[in-house]
Design a protein around this motif. Structure first.
Motif, PDB file in Angstrom:
ATOM      1  N   PHE A  82       8.948   1.508 -14.316  1.00 27.53           N
ATOM      2  CA  PHE A  82       9.475   2.829 -13.947  1.00 27.53           C
ATOM      3  C   PHE A  82      10.559   2.685 -12.879  1.00 27.53           C
ATOM      4  CE2 PHE A  82       5.090   4.979 -14.805  1.00 27.53           C
ATOM      5  CZ  PHE A  82       5.328   4.976 -16.163  1.00 27.53           C
ATOM      6  N   ALA A  83      10.261   1.924 -11.837  1.00 27.81           N
ATOM      7  CA  ALA A  83      11.203   1.756 -10.719  1.00 27.81           C
ATOM      8  C   ALA A  83      12.503   1.124 -11.199  1.00 27.81           C
ATOM      9  CB  ALA A  83      10.568   0.924  -9.614  1.00 27.81           C
ATOM     10  N   SER A  84      12.385   0.119 -12.029  1.00 31.30           N
ATOM     11  CA  SER A  84      13.561  -0.576 -12.540  1.00 31.30           C
ATOM     12  C   SER A  84      14.427   0.355 -13.384  1.00 31.30           C
ATOM     13  CB  SER A  84      13.106  -1.779 -13.363  1.00 31.30           C
ATOM     14  OG  SER A  84      14.181  -2.384 -14.003  1.00 31.30           O
ATOM     15  N   ARG A  85      13.800   1.098 -14.264  1.00 32.70           N
ATOM     16  CA  ARG A  85      14.556   2.002 -15.141  1.00 32.70           C
ATOM     17  C   ARG A  85      15.183   3.164 -14.378  1.00 32.70           C
ATOM     18  NH1 ARG A  85      12.591   2.880 -20.425  1.00 32.70           N
ATOM     19  NH2 ARG A  85      14.304   4.338 -20.586  1.00 32.70           N
ATOM     20  N   LEU A  86      14.514   3.631 -13.329  1.00 29.79           N
ATOM     21  CA  LEU A  86      15.003   4.787 -12.590  1.00 29.79           C
ATOM     22  C   LEU A  86      15.873   4.419 -11.390  1.00 29.79           C
ATOM     23  CD1 LEU A  86      11.773   6.931 -12.706  1.00 29.79           C
ATOM     24  CD2 LEU A  86      13.956   7.478 -13.825  1.00 29.79           C
ATOM     25  N   GLY A  87      15.788   3.182 -10.952  1.00 33.94           N
ATOM     26  CA  GLY A  87      16.580   2.763  -9.798  1.00 33.94           C
ATOM     27  C   GLY A  87      16.028   3.279  -8.480  1.00 33.94           C
ATOM     28  N   VAL A  88      14.706   3.243  -8.323  1.00 29.35           N
ATOM     29  CA  VAL A  88      14.086   3.639  -7.052  1.00 29.35           C
ATOM     30  C   VAL A  88      13.348   2.444  -6.459  1.00 29.35           C
ATOM     31  CG1 VAL A  88      13.829   6.056  -7.728  1.00 29.35           C
ATOM     32  CG2 VAL A  88      11.935   4.492  -8.084  1.00 29.35           C
ATOM     33  N   GLU A  89      13.160   2.472  -5.153  1.00 28.08           N
ATOM     34  CA  GLU A  89      12.349   1.471  -4.483  1.00 28.08           C
ATOM     35  C   GLU A  89      10.902   1.958  -4.522  1.00 28.08           C
ATOM     36  OE1 GLU A  89      13.707   0.324  -0.568  1.00 28.08           O
ATOM     37  OE2 GLU A  89      15.723   0.982  -1.121  1.00 28.08           O
ATOM     38  N   HIS A  90       9.971   1.024  -4.647  1.00 27.93           N
ATOM     39  CA  HIS A  90       8.571   1.432  -4.659  1.00 27.93           C
ATOM     40  C   HIS A  90       7.698   0.313  -4.105  1.00 27.93           C
ATOM     41  CE1 HIS A  90       7.936  -1.281  -7.980  1.00 27.93           C
ATOM     42  NE2 HIS A  90       6.650  -0.967  -8.011  1.00 27.93           N
ATOM     43  N   SER A  91       6.488   0.704  -3.724  1.00 30.89           N
ATOM     44  CA  SER A  91       5.482  -0.281  -3.321  1.00 30.89           C
ATOM     45  C   SER A  91       4.114   0.262  -3.718  1.00 30.89           C
ATOM     46  CB  SER A  91       5.525  -0.540  -1.809  1.00 30.89           C
ATOM     47  OG  SER A  91       5.159   0.617  -1.101  1.00 30.89           O
ATOM     48  N   LEU A  92       3.202  -0.654  -3.980  1.00 32.27           N
ATOM     49  CA  LEU A  92       1.824  -0.298  -4.311  1.00 32.27           C
ATOM     50  C   LEU A  92       0.926  -1.134  -3.424  1.00 32.27           C
ATOM     51  CD1 LEU A  92      -0.262   1.167  -6.154  1.00 32.27           C
ATOM     52  CD2 LEU A  92      -0.164  -0.841  -7.642  1.00 32.27           C
ATOM     53  N   SER A  93       0.114  -0.463  -2.611  1.00 26.02           N
ATOM     54  CA  SER A  93      -0.850  -1.200  -1.802  1.00 26.02           C
ATOM     55  C   SER A  93      -2.258  -0.839  -2.270  1.00 26.02           C
ATOM     56  CB  SER A  93      -0.669  -0.895  -0.319  1.00 26.02           C
ATOM     57  OG  SER A  93      -0.869   0.467  -0.060  1.00 26.02           O
ATOM     58  N   ILE A  94      -3.137  -1.817  -2.169  1.00 26.60           N
ATOM     59  CA  ILE A  94      -4.523  -1.645  -2.611  1.00 26.60           C
ATOM     60  C   ILE A  94      -5.423  -2.031  -1.449  1.00 26.60           C
ATOM     61  CG2 ILE A  94      -6.269  -2.366  -4.278  1.00 26.60           C
ATOM     62  CD1 ILE A  94      -3.895  -3.136  -6.130  1.00 26.60           C
ATOM     63  N   ASN A  95      -6.279  -1.098  -1.039  1.00 20.58           N
ATOM     64  CA  ASN A  95      -7.158  -1.319   0.098  1.00 20.58           C
ATOM     65  C   ASN A  95      -8.600  -1.002  -0.277  1.00 20.58           C
ATOM     66  OD1 ASN A  95      -4.918  -1.740   1.996  1.00 20.58           O
ATOM     67  ND2 ASN A  95      -4.515   0.416   1.596  1.00 20.58           N
ATOM     68  N   LEU A  96      -9.506  -1.770   0.277  1.00 20.83           N
ATOM     69  CA  LEU A  96     -10.931  -1.529   0.067  1.00 20.83           C
ATOM     70  C   LEU A  96     -11.344  -0.336   0.923  1.00 20.83           C
ATOM     71  CD1 LEU A  96     -13.505  -2.658  -1.296  1.00 20.83           C
ATOM     72  CD2 LEU A  96     -13.867  -3.985   0.782  1.00 20.83           C
ATOM     73  N   GLU A  97     -11.746   0.748   0.272  1.00 18.50           N
ATOM     74  CA  GLU A  97     -12.176   1.938   1.006  1.00 18.50           C
ATOM     75  C   GLU A  97     -13.647   1.826   1.380  1.00 18.50           C
ATOM     76  OE1 GLU A  97     -12.248   6.401  -0.400  1.00 18.50           O
ATOM     77  OE2 GLU A  97     -10.318   5.821   0.455  1.00 18.50           O
ATOM     78  N   ASP A  98     -14.438   1.364   0.448  1.00 19.52           N
ATOM     79  CA  ASP A  98     -15.848   1.050   0.667  1.00 19.52           C
ATOM     80  C   ASP A  98     -16.213   0.051  -0.423  1.00 19.52           C
ATOM     81  OD1 ASP A  98     -16.930   2.427  -1.722  1.00 19.52           O
ATOM     82  OD2 ASP A  98     -16.508   4.277  -0.653  1.00 19.52           O
ATOM     83  N   PRO A  99     -17.398  -0.520  -0.427  1.00 19.49           N
ATOM     84  CA  PRO A  99     -17.697  -1.564  -1.426  1.00 19.49           C
ATOM     85  C   PRO A  99     -17.514  -1.140  -2.884  1.00 19.49           C
ATOM     86  CG  PRO A  99     -19.345  -1.576   0.297  1.00 19.49           C
ATOM     87  CD  PRO A  99     -18.482  -0.368   0.544  1.00 19.49           C
ATOM     88  N   LEU A 100     -17.587   0.151  -3.153  1.00 21.82           N
ATOM     89  CA  LEU A 100     -17.489   0.620  -4.531  1.00 21.82           C
ATOM     90  C   LEU A 100     -16.144   1.249  -4.886  1.00 21.82           C
ATOM     91  CD1 LEU A 100     -21.019   2.266  -4.816  1.00 21.82           C
ATOM     92  CD2 LEU A 100     -20.323  -0.027  -5.551  1.00 21.82           C
ATOM     93  N   THR A 101     -15.230   1.348  -3.911  1.00 22.13           N
ATOM     94  CA  THR A 101     -14.010   2.110  -4.130  1.00 22.13           C
ATOM     95  C   THR A 101     -12.788   1.398  -3.567  1.00 22.13           C
ATOM     96  OG1 THR A 101     -15.357   4.104  -3.840  1.00 22.13           O
ATOM     97  CG2 THR A 101     -12.975   4.398  -3.812  1.00 22.13           C
ATOM     98  N   LEU A 102     -11.726   1.398  -4.361  1.00 23.69           N
ATOM     99  CA  LEU A 102     -10.427   0.916  -3.901  1.00 23.69           C
ATOM    100  C   LEU A 102      -9.494   2.105  -3.746  1.00 23.69           C
ATOM    101  CD1 LEU A 102      -9.888  -2.116  -6.309  1.00 23.69           C
ATOM    102  CD2 LEU A 102     -10.479  -2.214  -3.885  1.00 23.69           C
ATOM    103  N   ARG A 103      -8.737   2.122  -2.674  1.00 20.76           N
ATOM    104  CA  ARG A 103      -7.712   3.152  -2.480  1.00 20.76           C
ATOM    105  C   ARG A 103      -6.364   2.529  -2.776  1.00 20.76           C
ATOM    106  NH1 ARG A 103      -6.912   8.099  -1.642  1.00 20.76           N
ATOM    107  NH2 ARG A 103      -9.064   8.411  -0.996  1.00 20.76           N
ATOM    108  N   LEU A 104      -5.635   3.151  -3.674  1.00 19.31           N
ATOM    109  CA  LEU A 104      -4.291   2.708  -4.017  1.00 19.31           C
ATOM    110  C   LEU A 104      -3.295   3.696  -3.450  1.00 19.31           C
ATOM    111  CD1 LEU A 104      -6.306   1.615  -6.278  1.00 19.31           C
ATOM    112  CD2 LEU A 104      -4.227   1.137  -7.537  1.00 19.31           C
ATOM    113  N   VAL A 105      -2.239   3.164  -2.868  1.00 21.74           N
ATOM    114  CA  VAL A 105      -1.188   4.000  -2.298  1.00 21.74           C
ATOM    115  C   VAL A 105       0.133   3.560  -2.918  1.00 21.74           C
ATOM    116  CG1 VAL A 105      -0.015   4.751  -0.214  1.00 21.74           C
ATOM    117  CG2 VAL A 105      -2.472   4.273  -0.145  1.00 21.74           C
ATOM    118  N   LEU A 106       0.756   4.470  -3.618  1.00 19.90           N
ATOM    119  CA  LEU A 106       2.029   4.229  -4.277  1.00 19.90           C
ATOM    120  C   LEU A 106       3.100   5.002  -3.521  1.00 19.90           C
ATOM    121  CD1 LEU A 106       3.570   3.077  -6.733  1.00 19.90           C
ATOM    122  CD2 LEU A 106       2.978   5.191  -7.943  1.00 19.90           C
TER     123      LEU A 106
END
Length: 128
Positions: A82-106
């Motif tokens: 998506f970023a390549s086709r649209l020409g935008v900068e992006h980042s995706l971070s993945i953090n452990l919220e608790d043992p059963l859940t990951l929080r993703l931030v785009l």
């Protein structure tokens, strides 16, 4: 586990992006189907028409790294497309919220219309 089929996900990304581009960038963005989702966007100070958008959501965690990768690697690939086709900068971070859940931030930034298209496409992919 096998490797992800990058061509398949590129085709999915292209299809979603084409559907997204047909929608107005002023339509409200629905986060209904995403878990614990939040979305913010703000103009970038000192720029002319640039926007920064932040989408945060959760996915289930798994103690096996291969299972987590099977969930997150396709996301990385599609968001990169998506970023390549649209020409935008992006980042995706993945953090452990608790043992059963990951929080993703785009985060995406660039021209307002393109950032909104990127965000709509990302939400569209996550719904699939």
């Amino acid at each position: 586990m096998g490797q992800i089929d990058s061509n398949r996900f590129r085709n999915i990304a292209d299809h979603i992006l084409e559907n997204t581009r047909s929608k107005s960038s002023t339509e409200p963005l629905s986060l209904e189907s995403l878990s614990n989702a939040s979305f913010t966007e703000a103009p970038i100070a000192g720029s002319s028409g640039e926007l920064r958008a932040r989408l945060s959501f959760t996915i289930p965690n798994d103690p096996t790294p291969q299972v987590v990768a099977a969930s997150t690697d396709p996301m990385r690939l599609v968001f990169e497309q998506f970023a390549s086709r649209l020409g935008v900068e992006h980042s995706l971070s993945i953090n452990l919220e608790d043992p059963l859940t990951l929080r993703l931030v785009l985060v995406a930034q660039g021209p307002e219309e393109k950032v909104r298209a990127f965000t709509r496409a990302a939400v569209g992919f996550l719904r699939e």
